[in-house]
Design a protein around this motif. Structure first.
Motif, PDB file in Angstrom:
ATOM      1  N   THR A 291       0.841  -1.181   0.000  1.00  0.00           N
ATOM      2  CA  THR A 291       0.000   0.000   0.000  1.00  0.00           C
ATOM      3  C   THR A 291       0.882   1.238   0.000  1.00  0.00           C
ATOM      4  OG1 THR A 291      -1.779  -1.121   1.179  1.00  0.00           O
ATOM      5  CG2 THR A 291      -1.732   1.280   1.345  1.00  0.00           C
TER       6      THR A 291
ATOM      7  N   ARG B 143      -4.413   9.894   0.613  1.00  0.00           N
ATOM      8  CA  ARG B 143      -4.809   8.948  -0.435  1.00  0.00           C
ATOM      9  C   ARG B 143      -4.113   7.617  -0.172  1.00  0.00           C
ATOM     10  NH1 ARG B 143      -3.053  13.421  -2.786  1.00  0.00           N
ATOM     11  NH2 ARG B 143      -1.437  12.404  -3.991  1.00  0.00           N
TER      12      ARG B 143
ATOM     13  N   TYR C 101      -3.292   3.866  -1.943  1.00  0.00           N
ATOM     14  CA  TYR C 101      -3.226   3.173  -3.221  1.00  0.00           C
ATOM     15  C   TYR C 101      -2.705   1.761  -3.030  1.00  0.00           C
ATOM     16  CZ  TYR C 101      -3.392   7.881  -5.243  1.00  0.00           C
ATOM     17  OH  TYR C 101      -3.736   9.156  -5.582  1.00  0.00           O
ATOM     18  N   ASN C 102      -3.255   0.825  -3.799  1.00  0.00           N
ATOM     19  CA  ASN C 102      -2.684  -0.510  -3.885  1.00  0.00           C
ATOM     20  C   ASN C 102      -1.672  -0.448  -5.019  1.00  0.00           C
ATOM     21  OD1 ASN C 102      -2.259  -3.293  -3.667  1.00  0.00           O
ATOM     22  ND2 ASN C 102      -3.807  -3.702  -5.211  1.00  0.00           N
ATOM     23  N   MET C 103      -0.402  -0.673  -4.706  1.00  0.00           N
ATOM     24  CA  MET C 103       0.636  -0.579  -5.718  1.00  0.00           C
ATOM     25  C   MET C 103       0.580  -1.794  -6.631  1.00  0.00           C
ATOM     26  SD  MET C 103       3.696   0.881  -3.314  1.00  0.00           S
ATOM     27  CE  MET C 103       4.887   1.039  -4.623  1.00  0.00           C
TER      28      MET C 103
ATOM     29  N   TRP D  15       4.981  10.489   2.194  1.00  0.00           N
ATOM     30  CA  TRP D  15       4.599   9.210   1.604  1.00  0.00           C
ATOM     31  C   TRP D  15       5.071   8.057   2.485  1.00  0.00           C
ATOM     32  CZ3 TRP D  15       8.590   5.909   0.516  1.00  0.00           C
ATOM     33  CH2 TRP D  15       9.856   6.468   0.339  1.00  0.00           C
TER      34      TRP D  15
END
Length: 152
Positions: A26, A123, A125-127, A82
């Motif tokens: 993630t 946010r 995200y699924n990488m 991040w």
């Protein structure tokens, strides 16, 4: 209102169905709108106070990596953080632990980041596939298909 927004965001993230596979981590991005006059102090505080804590969390296996970025052109979201973690619950655990350690170690931090950066957005995200993911490949087999010296 900000606490309500953060609570709703986290509740929504936790309610999402688990779609990420174990091999795709993630990525969490947090963008902030910081006062340009305080941005240098915010960045310095993160580099000197937050990054060492994130290094500890990497060493402990709570996160894969973390860092910051500065956005100079395009819009007003000028500072970002991040994180790469195994999954959303793993991020939430690491985020809570990072905040706990920061508060314990730096109760008088010089910059009030919430005041210097009054707006943020998160946010998750699924990488997808990325370089270095195929650890099963054996690099020693490179000349496996090479014929004999006479080319046969």
């Amino acid at each position: 209102m900000k606490k309500l927004s953060l609570t709703l965001t986290l509740a929504f993230a936790l309610a999402l169905p688990r779609i990420a596979s174990a091999q795709n981590p993630t990525l969490v991005l947090t963008d902030l709108k910081c006062d340009w006059g305080q941005l240098g102090a915010v960045v310095e505080q993160f580099e000197t106070m937050n990054v060492p804590i994130w290094d500890e969390l990497v060493a402990e296996g709570m996160i894969e990596s973390a860092g910051t970025y500065i956005h100079f052109w395009g819009d007003e979201w000028n500072f970002g953080i991040w994180y790469v973690t195994a999954d959303i619950p793993g991020f939430l655990d690491a985020w809570g632990e990072s905040n706990r350690r920061f508060a314990e170690r730096h109760p008088d931090a010089p910059v009030d980041v919430l005041a210097a950066c009054p707006e943020h957005r998160d946010r998750f995200y699924n990488m997808g596939p990325r370089t270095g993911m195929d650890d099963d490949e054996d690099d020693d087999d490179e000349d496996e298909d090479v014929g004999t010296e006479d080319g046969s």
